[in-house]
Design a protein around this motif. Structure first.
Motif, PDB file in Angstrom:
ATOM      1  N   LEU A  56       0.857  -1.191   0.000  1.00 54.08           N
ATOM      2  CA  LEU A  56       0.000   0.000   0.000  1.00 54.08           C
ATOM      3  C   LEU A  56       0.891   1.238   0.000  1.00 54.08           C
ATOM      4  CD1 LEU A  56      -2.680  -0.752   2.758  1.00 54.08           C
ATOM      5  CD2 LEU A  56      -3.126  -0.469   0.327  1.00 54.08           C
ATOM      6  N   GLU A  57       0.572   2.204  -0.816  1.00 55.10           N
ATOM      7  CA  GLU A  57       1.303   3.471  -0.815  1.00 55.10           C
ATOM      8  C   GLU A  57       0.316   4.560  -0.381  1.00 55.10           C
ATOM      9  OE1 GLU A  57       4.457   4.086  -1.466  1.00 55.10           O
ATOM     10  OE2 GLU A  57       5.156   2.202  -2.362  1.00 55.10           O
ATOM     11  N   VAL A  58       0.629   5.226   0.704  1.00 55.95           N
ATOM     12  CA  VAL A  58      -0.278   6.258   1.222  1.00 55.95           C
ATOM     13  C   VAL A  58       0.381   7.626   1.056  1.00 55.95           C
ATOM     14  CG1 VAL A  58      -1.693   6.985   3.188  1.00 55.95           C
ATOM     15  CG2 VAL A  58      -1.053   4.579   2.941  1.00 55.95           C
ATOM     16  N   ASP A  59      -0.284   8.498   0.334  1.00 54.87           N
ATOM     17  CA  ASP A  59       0.217   9.862   0.124  1.00 54.87           C
ATOM     18  C   ASP A  59      -0.190  10.708   1.340  1.00 54.87           C
ATOM     19  OD1 ASP A  59       0.849  12.376  -0.625  1.00 54.87           O
ATOM     20  OD2 ASP A  59      -0.325  12.401  -2.484  1.00 54.87           O
ATOM     21  N   LEU A  60       0.788  11.102   2.121  1.00 53.07           N
ATOM     22  CA  LEU A  60       0.469  11.796   3.372  1.00 53.07           C
ATOM     23  C   LEU A  60       0.212  13.299   3.165  1.00 53.07           C
ATOM     24  CD1 LEU A  60       2.861   9.983   5.863  1.00 53.07           C
ATOM     25  CD2 LEU A  60       0.522   9.444   5.231  1.00 53.07           C
ATOM     26  N   ASP A  61       0.398  13.768   1.952  1.00 53.55           N
ATOM     27  CA  ASP A  61       0.031  15.167   1.665  1.00 53.55           C
ATOM     28  C   ASP A  61      -1.476  15.298   1.456  1.00 53.55           C
ATOM     29  OD1 ASP A  61       2.559  16.079   1.889  1.00 53.55           O
ATOM     30  OD2 ASP A  61       3.019  15.969  -0.249  1.00 53.55           O
ATOM     31  N   ALA A  62      -2.098  14.178   1.054  1.00 50.25           N
ATOM     32  CA  ALA A  62      -3.541  14.221   0.760  1.00 50.25           C
ATOM     33  C   ALA A  62      -4.300  13.553   1.898  1.00 50.25           C
ATOM     34  CB  ALA A  62      -3.810  13.507  -0.556  1.00 50.25           C
ATOM     35  N   VAL A  63      -4.625  14.332   2.901  1.00 48.42           N
ATOM     36  CA  VAL A  63      -5.370  13.797   4.042  1.00 48.42           C
ATOM     37  C   VAL A  63      -6.857  14.076   3.824  1.00 48.42           C
ATOM     38  CG1 VAL A  63      -5.738  13.919   6.522  1.00 48.42           C
ATOM     39  CG2 VAL A  63      -3.422  14.117   5.597  1.00 48.42           C
ATOM     40  N   THR A  64      -7.636  13.021   3.811  1.00 45.99           N
ATOM     41  CA  THR A  64      -9.092  13.156   3.637  1.00 45.99           C
ATOM     42  C   THR A  64      -9.733  12.929   4.998  1.00 45.99           C
ATOM     43  OG1 THR A  64      -8.797  12.187   1.452  1.00 45.99           O
ATOM     44  CG2 THR A  64     -11.053  12.345   2.276  1.00 45.99           C
ATOM     45  N   SER A  65     -10.267  13.952   5.564  1.00 46.63           N
ATOM     46  CA  SER A  65     -10.742  13.832   6.953  1.00 46.63           C
ATOM     47  C   SER A  65     -12.121  13.194   7.076  1.00 46.63           C
ATOM     48  CB  SER A  65     -10.749  15.205   7.622  1.00 46.63           C
ATOM     49  OG  SER A  65     -11.544  16.079   6.853  1.00 46.63           O
ATOM     50  N   ASP A  66     -12.933  13.255   6.046  1.00 45.75           N
ATOM     51  CA  ASP A  66     -14.293  12.718   6.205  1.00 45.75           C
ATOM     52  C   ASP A  66     -14.730  11.865   5.004  1.00 45.75           C
ATOM     53  OD1 ASP A  66     -14.231  14.808   4.523  1.00 45.75           O
ATOM     54  OD2 ASP A  66     -16.057  15.783   5.282  1.00 45.75           O
ATOM     55  N   PRO A  67     -14.110  10.716   4.850  1.00 47.77           N
ATOM     56  CA  PRO A  67     -14.575   9.835   3.770  1.00 47.77           C
ATOM     57  C   PRO A  67     -15.982   9.293   4.072  1.00 47.77           C
ATOM     58  CG  PRO A  67     -12.628   8.938   4.863  1.00 47.77           C
ATOM     59  CD  PRO A  67     -13.058  10.117   5.638  1.00 47.77           C
ATOM     60  N   THR A  68     -16.646   8.824   3.059  1.00 49.46           N
ATOM     61  CA  THR A  68     -17.984   8.255   3.254  1.00 49.46           C
ATOM     62  C   THR A  68     -17.852   6.759   3.516  1.00 49.46           C
ATOM     63  OG1 THR A  68     -18.771   9.838   1.630  1.00 49.46           O
ATOM     64  CG2 THR A  68     -20.278   8.053   2.201  1.00 49.46           C
ATOM     65  N   TYR A  69     -18.472   6.326   4.600  1.00 49.45           N
ATOM     66  CA  TYR A  69     -18.428   4.900   4.949  1.00 49.45           C
ATOM     67  C   TYR A  69     -19.823   4.305   4.809  1.00 49.45           C
ATOM     68  CZ  TYR A  69     -13.938   6.085   7.111  1.00 49.45           C
ATOM     69  OH  TYR A  69     -12.662   6.521   7.340  1.00 49.45           O
ATOM     70  N   PRO A  70     -19.917   3.011   4.607  1.00 51.14           N
ATOM     71  CA  PRO A  70     -18.829   2.080   4.304  1.00 51.14           C
ATOM     72  C   PRO A  70     -18.598   1.917   2.806  1.00 51.14           C
ATOM     73  CG  PRO A  70     -20.808   0.823   4.731  1.00 51.14           C
ATOM     74  CD  PRO A  70     -21.200   2.273   4.827  1.00 51.14           C
ATOM     75  N   ILE A  71     -19.480   2.513   1.976  1.00 48.31           N
ATOM     76  CA  ILE A  71     -19.327   2.272   0.539  1.00 48.31           C
ATOM     77  C   ILE A  71     -18.466   3.370  -0.074  1.00 48.31           C
ATOM     78  CG2 ILE A  71     -20.525   1.987  -1.674  1.00 48.31           C
ATOM     79  CD1 ILE A  71     -22.932   0.932  -0.131  1.00 48.31           C
ATOM     80  N   GLY A  72     -17.297   2.989  -0.573  1.00 47.94           N
ATOM     81  CA  GLY A  72     -16.399   3.942  -1.206  1.00 47.94           C
ATOM     82  C   GLY A  72     -16.713   4.099  -2.682  1.00 47.94           C
ATOM     83  N   GLU A  73     -16.881   2.976  -3.331  1.00 48.95           N
ATOM     84  CA  GLU A  73     -17.237   2.971  -4.754  1.00 48.95           C
ATOM     85  C   GLU A  73     -18.410   2.020  -4.944  1.00 48.95           C
ATOM     86  OE1 GLU A  73     -12.983   3.804  -7.040  1.00 48.95           O
ATOM     87  OE2 GLU A  73     -14.027   1.910  -7.330  1.00 48.95           O
TER      88      GLU A  73
END
Lengths: 358, 305
Positions: free
Chosen positions: B165-182
């Motif tokens: 897994l590669e996590v870009d730490l510059d792009a912090v998403t504070s409020d993703p939608t759970y539980p369905i991402g796509e």
């Protein structure tokens, strides 16, 4: 006339526990077939053989041990050890699975022979020696692995999943119909060989003689020590073979497999009509002892409302009943009229003379 | 005598050849693994100080494998934080995984229940790194393995793939939608779906009830066949709008289920601990199907619970 009937009854009295087992099995299955439509399917009957080949193989070995007047509590441990050791060797890789099976059989034979040595030559009680064997085998299981080890091997898959269709009940063109598995063939071969050994070979007759009265057998010049050693060695072989059958069945090995199996095996042998005191019984009866236990399980499954704990309850009750029958027969035999006993002795002497002449 | 032996030999050969037609070998196992999938994706949802005076990176993981999948970070390797200047730091505290459960494709989560049955612990997915702060341009690399598809108890490691897994730490998403991402069309099924399980037994969720500690589900099987049968489903977990997968993982074959007699029904209940304020719930449901100990997954919509 009445004497003739008495003689005939006396002659067949030894078959009574075996007959009771066969009748009980038949009645139980007939009840199941009447109560549940599914049990009329021939596949359900064949499944009795497919369900637990390891149980029958182990029970056959135990029959010899009990016939010789002994007992072997190590079978569950040796079965579990075989599953774990073979799964661990297969996981490690580099060894042909046939060689691993052979190694497991050698291991079982070695453990059996070691216990036989302690029992025969060091005069350790079979109960104690084999209980120690059980602990050692179980301990070794967890020394090899705490967890279950899955088996991924083509040979094991073939042995577990190959279907041998039954002519007349299956269509070979569509490959559909009633079938048995490879391990059923193995268990039936073991059964036939065991019956032959028990009833048609000198070793088998010596086992009966040793179990009937060890002291007399010694006085008759029979190889008592060698026979006892061989009996426990044979049971070690059967336990290892049962372990291979179990590992094929569940495709894995675990130290917690076959816990308490030794008691189920002993129960099957007793229910099959073999006297716990030794010297009396039939390998063929053991088959029906195992089948009776499995048909009880099947009935409980078909019922669906009963807890699976009813199986050990029923097996326990059956064991008690059969021990009761055996005890009654033994008491009855000691009360038989003197002339019948002397007649029986004369016939036995004739048979022995004939055997010697042969 | 020689003639008799020949006839017997021919008979035996004939029987063996005829008998071969009655032997049905199992098919060769397929060695295909879902290596073509994109595996799992991860985003950082928060970066801040941890209790151990290091930096804590909260992560949300999403199943992009295109199939049902479980994942777990490698236990023998640390995550690696690479700063903007190229300096690397090993991060030993790595709590990244699905807790053993398989998650539906397109679903994402930020926590699971770990610990033991006696003492379950809610674990938030995170990595803790012994650095004072995360500099701009930093990236986090986490080695992991994931398994996809149906779960076979006898072959639990099937379709397991190692990846990173590669996590870009510059792009912090504070409020993703759970539980369905796509969202995936046709994936989510209604709660009252009748599922055809092993031996043709039909399984239905016939009741769900809020309890003091969570939810109680009532399951019913209908066996139209001639043979008694049982359908293992384990203790199904739930995942809702807080992104935490509730329910301690146990192999789905372990939980006992009643045997359904032929032409009869059987019912039983399962429970899962979930806070009362969590809504938008779904049940990732393993159902024993096709053959013994093989589990096919469904996701049931209980968002109205």
């Amino acid at each position: 006339m009445s004497t003739a009937i008495a003689l005939r009854l006396s002659r067949y009295r030894r078959f009574a526990p075996l007959a009771v087992t066969i009748i009980l099995f038949s009645l139980t299955y007939a009840y199941g077939a009447m109560a549940y439509e599914g049990m009329r399917d021939p596949q359900v009957f064949l499944n009795l053989f497919r369900a637990a080949p390891f149980l029958l193989i182990s029970a056959i070995g135990m029959t010899f041990v009990i016939l010789s007047g002994g007992i072997d509590l190590s079978v569950g441990g040796v079965v579990a050890l075989t599953t774990v050791a073979s799964a661990a060797l297969l996981r490690a890789g580099g060894i042909d699975p046939w060689i691993i099976m052979l190694l497991m059989l050698v291991m079982g034979i070695t453990i059996g022979a070691a216990m036989g040595f302690f029992i025969t030559f060091l005069k350790v009680q079979p109960f104690i020696a084999t209980l120690a064997g059980l602990w050692v085998a179980r301990g070794l299981c967890f020394w090899i692995s705490d967890d279950a080890i899955p088996i991924h091997n083509r040979l094991y898959d073939v042995l577990a999943q190959t279907r041998i269709l039954i002519p007349g009940l299956a269509d070979p063109t569509t490959k559909q119909g009633e079938f048995i598995s490879v391990m059923v063939v193995v268990e039936l071969v073991v059964l036939v060989v065991a019956i032959f050994v028990a009833h048609f070979m000198r070793f088998g007759r010596t086992v009966y003689a040793v179990g009937g009265n060890e002291h007399s057998a010694r006085l008759m010049g029979l190889p008592v020590n060698r026979t006892k050693m061989l009996v426990y060695t044979l049971n070690g072989f059967c336990s290892a073979l049962a372990g291979i059958a179990l590992s094929v069945d569940v495709s894995s090995g675990h130290g917690l497999y076959a816990v308490g199996m030794e008691l189920t095996v002993i129960a099957a042998v007793v229910i099959g009509g073999t006297l716990l005191t030794g010297g009396v019984g039939y390998v063929f009866g053991t088959l029906f002892g195992v089948l009776l236990i499995l048909v009880v399980q099947t009935l409980i499954q078909f019922n669906g409302q009963l807890s699976s704990w009813w199986t050990p309850i029923v097996v326990g009750l059956l064991t008690l009943i059969f021990i009761g029958i055996q005890s009654l027969l033994a008491t009855e035999a000691s009360r038989r009229p003197a002339f019948l006993r002397s007649l029986g002795r004369a016939k036995a002497a004739d048979a022995a003379t004939g055997e010697r002449a042969l | 005598m020689r003639v008799v032996k020949t006839v017997v030999s021919l008979l035996v050969c004939g029987l063996v050849l005829e008998g071969c037609g009655y032997v049905v070998l199992p098919p060769e196992a397929s060695a295909e693994a879902s290596t073509a999938s994109r595996g799992w994706a991860a985003i950082a949802t928060g970066i801040g100080p941890s209790e151990q005076s290091s930096v804590r990176i909260d992560v949300t993981i999403r199943n992009d494998s295109g199939d049902w999948s479980s994942m777990e970070a490698a236990t023998d390797r640390p995550a690696v934080l690479t700063a903007g200047d190229g300096a690397t730091t090993d991060c030993d505290i790595v709590r990244v995984g699905t807790g053993g459960h398989r998650l539906a494709p397109g679903f994402q989560m930020r926590g699971y229940v770990g610990g033991t049955k006696a003492e379950p612990v809610s674990e938030l997915i995170r990595v803790e790194c012994p650095v004072a702060e995360v500099t701009p341009g930093s990236r986090l690399a986490i080695d992991y393995t994931y398994a996809t598809g149906e779960y076979n108890y006898y072959d639990p490691d099937a379709n397991t793939v190692a990846s990173r897994l590669e996590v870009d730490l510059d792009a912090v998403t504070s409020d993703p939608t759970y539980p369905i991402g796509e969202p995936i069309d046709g994936l989510v099924q209604p709660a009252d779906l009748t599922i055809t399980a092993i031996n043709g037994v039909e399984l239905t969720l016939i009741g769900r009830e809020r309890t003091d500690s969570g939810l109680e589900f009532t399951w019913q099987t209908n066996n139209a066949g001639e043979y008694p049968s049982s359908v293992h489903i384990g203790n199904p977990p739930v995942i809702g709008n807080d992104g935490i997968l509730y329910g301690l993982y146990q192999s789905p074959d372990i939980a006992s289920v009643p045997i359904t007699p032929p032409a009869e029904r059987a019912s039983w209940t399962t429970e899962v601990d979930v806070p009362a304020d969590v809504g938008g719930l779904y049940i990732p449901l393993p159902v024993e199907s096709k053959k013994q100990r093989l589990f096919v997954y469904y996701v049931l919509d209980i968002t109205d619970s």
